[in-house]
Design an enzyme around this catalytic site. Structure first.
Site, PDB file in Angstrom:
ATOM      1  N   GLY A   9      60.683  48.549 110.103  1.00 28.49           N
ATOM      2  CA  GLY A   9      61.921  47.864 109.729  1.00 28.49           C
ATOM      3  C   GLY A   9      61.650  46.442 109.278  1.00 28.49           C
ATOM      4  O   GLY A   9      62.251  45.955 108.311  1.00 28.49           O
ATOM      5  N   ASN A  10      60.709  45.777 109.966  1.00 25.77           N
ATOM      6  CA  ASN A  10      60.427  44.373 109.646  1.00 25.77           C
ATOM      7  C   ASN A  10      59.809  44.228 108.253  1.00 25.77           C
ATOM      8  O   ASN A  10      59.867  43.156 107.656  1.00 25.77           O
ATOM      9  CB  ASN A  10      59.490  43.774 110.683  1.00 25.77           C
ATOM     10  CG  ASN A  10      58.169  44.498 110.722  1.00 25.77           C
ATOM     11  OD1 ASN A  10      58.092  45.624 111.179  1.00 25.77           O
ATOM     12  ND2 ASN A  10      57.145  43.873 110.196  1.00 25.77           N
ATOM     13  N   LYS A 127      69.472  58.202 120.890  1.00 27.97           N
ATOM     14  CA  LYS A 127      69.051  57.156 119.961  1.00 27.97           C
ATOM     15  C   LYS A 127      70.232  56.244 119.621  1.00 27.97           C
ATOM     16  O   LYS A 127      71.203  56.685 118.997  1.00 27.97           O
ATOM     17  CB  LYS A 127      68.505  57.826 118.691  1.00 27.97           C
ATOM     18  CG  LYS A 127      68.220  56.893 117.545  1.00 27.97           C
ATOM     19  CD  LYS A 127      66.940  56.121 117.747  1.00 27.97           C
ATOM     20  CE  LYS A 127      66.701  55.166 116.581  1.00 27.97           C
ATOM     21  NZ  LYS A 127      65.600  54.243 116.859  1.00 27.97           N
ATOM     22  N   LYS A 211      61.072  57.404 112.650  1.00 29.27           N
ATOM     23  CA  LYS A 211      60.295  57.150 111.426  1.00 29.27           C
ATOM     24  C   LYS A 211      58.798  57.344 111.645  1.00 29.27           C
ATOM     25  O   LYS A 211      58.080  57.855 110.775  1.00 29.27           O
ATOM     26  CB  LYS A 211      60.613  55.729 110.952  1.00 29.27           C
ATOM     27  CG  LYS A 211      59.793  55.190 109.825  1.00 29.27           C
ATOM     28  CD  LYS A 211      58.600  54.352 110.290  1.00 29.27           C
ATOM     29  CE  LYS A 211      58.955  53.057 110.930  1.00 29.27           C
ATOM     30  NZ  LYS A 211      57.799  52.363 111.521  1.00 29.27           N
ATOM     31  N   LYS A 273      55.318  54.684 118.132  1.00 32.86           N
ATOM     32  CA  LYS A 273      54.172  54.403 117.238  1.00 32.86           C
ATOM     33  C   LYS A 273      52.890  54.931 117.862  1.00 32.86           C
ATOM     34  O   LYS A 273      52.061  55.555 117.184  1.00 32.86           O
ATOM     35  CB  LYS A 273      54.055  52.897 116.971  1.00 32.86           C
ATOM     36  CG  LYS A 273      55.275  52.340 116.271  1.00 32.86           C
ATOM     37  CD  LYS A 273      55.146  50.856 115.991  1.00 32.86           C
ATOM     38  CE  LYS A 273      56.502  50.259 115.709  1.00 32.86           C
ATOM     39  NZ  LYS A 273      57.313  51.002 114.730  1.00 32.86           N
TER      40      LYS A 273
END
Ligand code: ADP
Ligand code: MG
Length: 312
Positions: A9-10, A127, A211, A273
């Site tokens: 996102g960043n 979520k 993601k 991640k």
């Protein structure tokens, strides 16, 4: 070498997480400079990206405009962000390549990912998405069938299913473009979640796929050698946020799984991640890297970043 680069996102907003048009374009320019550097070194790159802030903004528009234009479901929001971010990334990449005199065409693929309609996430959504609302406003949306949770002081927040991605429906198109020499942007936001009906037809569902887990699946599907998860920290960290914090450098997948089991990685951020990196390596990938864009080249050399390698 083929790299699957997952932009967090960043990488698509400014440092404070704002997603004005100019913030997104500026962030895309920084990310595509890094991609152009890799392409100039003959590294093949396939790109995917998050879409949390962008979908959040679309949901606010849905809420505010509901009396005037019909709200669109979450799968539509996902498709819209794939298209918009895809073209923003392509524009930025074209500019970076032009400056280097490198000629490569890119393509963004609206990408569906298959999920199981009996995924436990649909029974118990976990979520959180979109903005916080006061209880009365949230109640209205609950009456429209949405699930909202009391999050204390900040107010109420919508929660949706985050089902496991099983298969990238549009992988053959992605693969054909990759083989044809295109730099492909695909499976943004983890993919548009679809389920298969009893009659075999696909149907979009109100859910969001993680993601990073989508990126791990895409990486295997396109035969990537390396999965790179680009976020806003140069390493995954042990004892994160404490005085005894320590960067994780090169680590075997077994060791990283053991750290995860000890609870070092927050579930809404670093946890997926680490899980995605481990899955990719466990299923035959040669390396997975968690780092930030500034350390991308160094991390691919193995000098920096969290580099996950197969168990010895
Ligand atoms: P992205 O938007 O790139 O997907 P996230 O914000 O979801 O990234 O996750 C990255 C964030 O995870 C970091 O900015 C950091 O605040 C947080 N984090 C949680 N636990 C850890 C950890 N153990 N090591 C490093 N970062 C962590
Ligand atoms: Mg973030």
């Amino acid at each position: 070498m083929r790299v699957l680069l997952a932009l967090g996102g960043n990488a698509m907003t400014n440092a404070e997480g704002r997603a004005r048009v100019e913030d997104q374009i500026a962030a895309a320019e920084v990310a595509m400079e890094a991609v152009a550097d890799l392409l100039a070194q003959d590294v093949e790159v396939v790109i995917t990206h998050g879409n949390g802030p962008q979908v959040g903004n679309l949901l606010v528009k849905n809420e505010l405009a509901a009396a005037v234009v019909p709200p669109v479901p979450l799968d539509w929001c996902g498709a819209q962000t794939q298209a918009t971010l895809g073209f923003v990334l392509m524009d930025a990449l074209d500019a970076s390549l032009l400056r280097r005199g490198v000629l490569r065409r890119s393509a963004a693929v609206v990408t569906r990912a298959l999920v199981d309609s009996s995924d436990p996430g649909f029974e118990h959504p976990t979520k959180p998405i979109g903005r916080f609302l006061p209880a009365e406003e949230a109640q209205l949306l609950v009456e429209h069938g949405e699930t909202w949770e009391d999050r204390g002081e900040k107010g109420w927040r919508r929660v949706v299913a985050s089902p496991e991605p099983l298969e990238i429906i549009d992988a053959p198109a992605v693969q054909a473009l990759v083989e044809g020499g295109f730099v492909v942007v695909a499976n943004g936001g983890g993919g548009i979640p679809v389920v298969r009906d009893g009659d075999g037809n696909l149907r979009g569902v109100e859910a969001v796929i993680d993601k990073d887990l989508g990126a791990a699946l895409l990486a295997r599907t396109v035969g990537a050698d390396v999965l790179v998860i680009a976020t806003d920290v140069p390493h995954a960290v042990l004892r994160y946020g404490t005085p005894e914090a320590g960067d994780i450098g090169t680590v075997t997948v077994d060791q990283l799984r053991a750290y995860a089991a000890e609870g070092h990685f927050a579930s809404g951020s670093m946890g997926p991640k680490v899980d995605a990196a481990c899955r990719f390596v466990e299923r035959g990938g040669s390396r997975a890297i968690i780092t930030d864009l500034a350390h991308l080249t160094g991390a691919l050399r193995g000098d920096v970043g969290t580099v996950v390698v197969p168990a010895t």
